[in-house]
Motif scaffolding. Structure first.
Motif, PDB file in Angstrom:
ATOM      1  N   HIS A  20       0.802  -1.222   0.000  1.00 32.13           N
ATOM      2  CA  HIS A  20       0.000   0.000   0.000  1.00 32.13           C
ATOM      3  C   HIS A  20       0.839   1.278   0.000  1.00 32.13           C
ATOM      4  N   LEU A  70      -0.768   2.897   4.607  1.00 34.10           N
ATOM      5  CA  LEU A  70      -1.843   2.887   5.594  1.00 34.10           C
ATOM      6  C   LEU A  70      -1.319   3.405   6.930  1.00 34.10           C
ATOM      7  N   GLN A  71      -2.040   4.365   7.505  1.00 37.79           N
ATOM      8  CA  GLN A  71      -1.657   5.017   8.759  1.00 37.79           C
ATOM      9  C   GLN A  71      -0.264   5.639   8.680  1.00 37.79           C
ATOM     10  N   LYS A  97      -6.741   6.018   3.980  1.00 40.85           N
ATOM     11  CA  LYS A  97      -5.586   5.286   4.497  1.00 40.85           C
ATOM     12  C   LYS A  97      -5.388   5.572   5.985  1.00 40.85           C
TER      13      LYS A  97
END
Length: 329
Positions: A210, A233-234, A255
């Motif tokens: 990602h 993500l994050q 995200k």
């Protein structure tokens, strides 16, 4: 006092000799005799528009290394003659002069192994990169970090700070000499942006496909917009330039990623925890002493040729930093 000052917003021709008044230290100020200064993109950005609406004539220059020539009554930890370095406030006259005021709380002793020119080229970029990576992105050992324009003023310091933290570092560059410098500074992978897509590489390098936990943008424009796809993500996306109005920043929501807008000047301009800057410069000096932080100065100009230094900075083809020496004739 001799200086080169901005007399009206415009191109480099507006930089003219100026017999400026000798600065008078405030409560927490050091009066610093300028032994060297440096040029940064913020100099020509202020020159072009005076975006802070500061009174003219205005002496630019937001890096300095020199010796203490005087101090305010609340200053502690420094004495006259001490070699120091720091970043003068963007809110008042800067270091393109024989003397400059420097908030003692934001200053630090000059790293003894660095020349005055090398030391003067360090404060603004190390403060920017440190706040971006440590205070905003909170980088951790083992993370993979993408740093754009790794051969630039902020970028070449950011590579070294991330490596010192134990990160794997990817960076972008486009010229053979830029690529070579990034490799010398320890980048694990240099992405030639003329030939490779950093978004694809970021996804390949991530553990989940990602994107990466930290992306650091020092370029802006299309690079920022594409970086929205490279952050994972994050993840954390940090930029030191303006965000394009049409950039789809809402994509970060899906995200649960965070966007940080970094401007190191607020500590000096607004008195926001100024001691933190002094500590960063002391910590940076320790990294210099350990051999984990090197300052690259690719050009040096006398102050009398400040317009030429601005032209070199605006070319976008400077490796590392541009130093200035206090020669006005």
């Amino acid at each position: 006092m001799k200086s080169i000052a901005l007399h009206a917003p415009g191109d480099a021709s507006v930089l003219q000799h100026y017999d400026a008044p000798m600065p008078k230290p405030g409560l927490y100020d050091l009066l610093v005799k300028v032994e060297a200064a440096a040029c940064n993109p913020v100099d020509y950005k202020v020159r072009n528009s005076n975006f802070a609406n500061l009174p003219l004539p205005l002496v630019l220059g937001y890096d300095v290394a020199g010796t203490v020539a005087g101090m305010g009554p609340e200053v502690t930890g420094f004495g006259e003659g001490d070699p120091v370095y720091g970043s003068p406030s963007i809110g008042r006259n800067g270091s393109n002069a024989e003397y400059v005021l420097l908030d003692a709380r934001t200053a630090a002793p000059k790293p003894p192994t660095l020349s005055y020119e090398e030391a003067a080229a360090l404060p603004l970029v190390v403060l920017t990169a440190w706040e971006s990576l440590h205070d905003r992105a909170r980088i951790q050992a083992g993370q993979t970090v993408l740093i754009h324009a790794g051969a630039g003023g902020v970028g070449h310091v950011a590579i070294q700070l991330a490596k010192a933290q134990g990160c794997r570092v990817l960076t972008t560059a486009g010229r053979p000499e830029s690529i070579a410098l990034c490799q010398q500074l320890g980048a694990d992978r240099v992405i030639n942006y003329h030939e490779e897509d950093f978004v694809e590489i970021a996804q390949q390098e991530s553990t989940d496909g990602h994107g990466l936990p930290v992306v650091y943008d020092t370029v802006g424009g299309e690079t920022f917009t594409k970086s929205l796809q490279a952050v994972g993500l994050q993840g954390q996306l940090v930029t030191i330039v303006n965000v394009p109005q049409d950039a789809p920043v809402d994509s970060l929501k899906y995200k649960s990623a965070t966007l940080h807008l970094e401007f190191m000047g607020i500590a000096n301009m607004h008195g926001l925890n100024p001691e933190h800057h002094g500590q960063i410069l002391r910590d940076a000096a320790c990294l210099v002493a350990d051999g984990r932080l090197k300052q690259v100065v690719s050009h040096s100009f006398p102050m009398a040729d400040l317009a030429a230094a601005h032209a070199q900075q605006e070319s976008g083809r400077t490796l590392g930093k541009i130093a200035l020496t206090p020669e006005f004739d």
